[in-house]
Write an enzyme that holds these catalytic residues in place. Sequence first.
Site, PDB file in Angstrom:
ATOM      1  N   TYR A 127      17.428 -19.534  -5.833  1.00  0.00           N
ATOM      2  CA  TYR A 127      18.583 -19.584  -4.932  1.00  0.00           C
ATOM      3  C   TYR A 127      19.662 -20.566  -5.382  1.00  0.00           C
ATOM      4  CZ  TYR A 127      15.913 -16.854  -1.454  1.00  0.00           C
ATOM      5  OH  TYR A 127      15.212 -15.877  -0.786  1.00  0.00           O
ATOM      6  N   LYS A 176       3.470 -18.273  -8.508  1.00  0.00           N
ATOM      7  CA  LYS A 176       3.291 -17.048  -9.299  1.00  0.00           C
ATOM      8  C   LYS A 176       3.258 -17.445 -10.769  1.00  0.00           C
ATOM      9  CE  LYS A 176       3.034 -12.519  -9.537  1.00  0.00           C
ATOM     10  NZ  LYS A 176       2.062 -11.641  -8.862  1.00  0.00           N
ATOM     11  N   ASP A 209       1.316 -13.164  -3.961  1.00  0.00           N
ATOM     12  CA  ASP A 209       1.040 -11.822  -3.402  1.00  0.00           C
ATOM     13  C   ASP A 209      -0.285 -11.817  -2.636  1.00  0.00           C
ATOM     14  OD1 ASP A 209       0.290 -12.346  -6.036  1.00  0.00           O
ATOM     15  OD2 ASP A 209       0.461 -10.281  -6.713  1.00  0.00           O
ATOM     16  N   ASP A 233      11.055 -18.687   1.753  1.00  0.00           N
ATOM     17  CA  ASP A 233      11.944 -17.922   2.640  1.00  0.00           C
ATOM     18  C   ASP A 233      11.188 -16.716   3.200  1.00  0.00           C
ATOM     19  OD1 ASP A 233      14.150 -16.867   3.900  1.00  0.00           O
ATOM     20  OD2 ASP A 233      15.203 -16.297   2.058  1.00  0.00           O
TER      21      ASP A 233
HETATM   22 MG    MG Z   1      15.268 -16.529   5.669  1.00  0.00          MG
END
Ligand code: MG
Length: 343
Positions: A127, A176, A209, A233
Amino acid sequence: MAGETHRVTLIEGDGIGPEVAAATLEVLDASGVNIEWDRQLMGIPAEEAGRDVLPEETLASIRANRVALKGPLTTHLRTGFRSVNVALRQELLLYANVRPAKTLLPPPRRYDDVDLVLIRENTQGLYTGIEHYIDSKKNAAESIVIITREAAERVVRYAFEYARANGRGKVTIVHKANILKYSQGLFLDAGRAVAAEYPEIPFDEKIVDNMAMQLVLDPMQFDVMVTTNMFGDILSDLCSGLVGGLGLAPSANIGEEAAVFEAVHGSAPDIAGQDLANPSALVLSACLMLEHLGEQEAARRVRGALVSTLREGRHLTRDLGGTLGTREFARVLAERLPQAAPA
Ligand code: MG
Ligand code: NAI
């Protein structure tokens, strides 16, 4: 006796923001805590007032007051493509996003006893807003992931300190690193090094996952979770779904210079301006803010009024199957506050 007066920056936000902010202010008012609100603009409301999307004055206000309560802000702005919410977290280096998810509704629920805290790295990862098209025809794009050892260590250390301070049983680092060997590998390495400094706190690792599946199957096996920006998020919305949805999910953005408290949800344009929003997520965020301000007793009373109202089930907003509007729900909470048992 009147206690200390706290000066707090207030950003109402847009969409359902002004409605849930007004409701939250009514509840805080009834709590008896003295707060002097310093109202500031950001995002679309700032643009409409002819200002920058993230005005210097707003940043200066938060830096001076060190605490802000913030409503949601719509991110598809006409100017620039960077999310103003993400930009605020980066500008103020609000490195840890703390997102508790706790069952507050009465049984029977799918899970009657969820009590999770997800801590999301809030300034880096995917992000950072470093994105571009690779070719002139805009048929290929590239987004850059940034992870530094310093930021990874800082957020994982925050998770362990949080676990220690709150008597939490376990910290799970979610990653990950099997595929993204450099960026996620660095996060995991840094996390393991920090975990070794806290031998008394159990620590485990999960690949993201599998974590998503495990959280849906048996959320009670987890306690504090720490992960990178995008995974945090997504998984925090998943966690809010385990306890009744976005209407009940609070968050705190913590930095060294300042802390900004906001709901996990967004501006909900589908229900904005209709008195339909559940203000509980922002009320719960305000409880985290009260604790941060040292107003533990008031935080327990506000939470008590909310939890008893939810448990009783007669006064609920529509997202929880009730009929109350935002304003009416806030009035119920404010009226109950003086008699509410702390929670
Ligand atoms: Mg959000
Ligand atoms: P959203 O969280 O605004 O809404 C998702 C769904 O949940 C909608 O059906 C909405 O009606 C419902 N919902 C959300 N909050 C609710 C509440 N308090 N009471 C009852 N129902 C509620 O997510 P969406 O639609 O993806 O995003 C809308 C805008 O908000 C976007 O521009 C997004 O970027 C922005 N956003 C801003 C955030 C922030 O300011 N921190 C966080 C998340 C999204």
